[in-house]
Write a protein that holds these residues in place. Sequence first.
Motif, short mmCIF file in Angstrom:
data_model
loop_
_atom_site.label_atom_id
_atom_site.label_comp_id
_atom_site.label_asym_id
_atom_site.label_seq_id
_atom_site.Cartn_x
_atom_site.Cartn_y
_atom_site.Cartn_z
N TYR A 7 0.82 -1.21 0.12
CA TYR A 7 -0.21 -0.06 0.17
C TYR A 7 0.85 1.14 -0.13
CZ TYR A 7 -4.00 -2.96 0.91
OH TYR A 7 -5.05 -3.90 0.64
N ASP A 8 2.05 1.27 0.64
CA ASP A 8 3.06 2.43 0.67
C ASP A 8 3.37 2.88 -0.85
OD1 ASP A 8 3.03 2.54 3.44
OD2 ASP A 8 4.77 1.55 3.71
N ASP A 9 3.73 1.62 -1.62
CA ASP A 9 4.09 1.80 -3.10
C ASP A 9 2.84 2.43 -3.77
OD1 ASP A 9 6.42 0.59 -2.71
OD2 ASP A 9 5.59 -1.37 -3.21
N VAL A 10 1.58 2.16 -3.28
CA VAL A 10 0.57 2.65 -3.97
C VAL A 10 0.49 4.30 -3.90
CG1 VAL A 10 -2.12 2.72 -4.31
CG2 VAL A 10 -0.84 0.38 -4.33
N VAL A 11 0.68 4.53 -2.59
CA VAL A 11 0.67 5.89 -2.07
C VAL A 11 1.81 6.79 -2.70
CG1 VAL A 11 0.79 7.45 0.03
CG2 VAL A 11 -0.52 5.43 -0.04
N ARG A 12 2.97 6.08 -2.83
CA ARG A 12 3.90 6.96 -3.67
C ARG A 12 3.48 6.98 -5.09
NH1 ARG A 12 8.82 5.04 -4.75
NH2 ARG A 12 8.17 2.92 -5.07
N THR A 18 7.04 7.66 -7.85
CA THR A 18 7.61 6.52 -8.36
C THR A 18 8.18 6.81 -9.70
OG1 THR A 18 5.21 6.09 -9.23
CG2 THR A 18 5.92 5.01 -7.29
N SER A 19 8.93 6.01 -10.19
CA SER A 19 9.59 6.15 -11.64
C SER A 19 8.73 5.54 -12.83
CB SER A 19 10.99 5.22 -11.60
OG SER A 19 10.44 3.77 -11.58
N PRO A 20 9.03 5.91 -13.95
CA PRO A 20 8.01 5.39 -14.70
C PRO A 20 7.98 3.93 -14.85
CG PRO A 20 9.55 7.37 -15.68
CD PRO A 20 10.04 6.84 -14.36
N GLN A 21 9.05 3.10 -14.79
CA GLN A 21 8.93 2.02 -14.77
C GLN A 21 8.16 1.43 -13.51
OE1 GLN A 21 12.49 -0.24 -15.01
NE2 GLN A 21 11.56 -2.54 -14.33
N ILE A 26 3.12 -1.03 -11.26
CA ILE A 26 1.88 -0.43 -10.30
C ILE A 26 0.48 -0.82 -10.91
CG2 ILE A 26 0.95 1.08 -8.77
CD1 ILE A 26 3.75 1.85 -7.89
N VAL A 27 0.50 0.21 -12.07
CA VAL A 27 -0.85 -0.12 -12.80
C VAL A 27 -1.18 -1.57 -13.38
CG1 VAL A 27 -1.86 0.39 -15.03
CG2 VAL A 27 -0.63 2.36 -13.80
#
Length: 82
Positions: A7-12, A18-21, A26-27
């Motif tokens: 979930y932290d990654d989703v918030v970032r 987050t980087s383009p990659q 994430i998408v």
Amino acid sequence: MTKTFTYDDVVRYLYAETSPQENNEIVEALTSDSDMLAFYLDALELQTQMDRIVRTPPSRVTDNVLRYSRQYPSSQTADLSI
């Protein structure tokens, strides 16, 4: 190898930290994980609601600040050494 996102990654991702990659990964993760997608949509709604919040201090507070600041001549510099 499939990367696991938190979930932290989703918030970032939500705050464009987050980087383009990572964005692409994430998408892809959001399309395959309904719980993560629900969290993202809830967080997006909260972000939108928080962006609408406008806080204005009471006029008595700003008056007190201005009154206090008028005690000092404009040529006096602030002492920032603490």
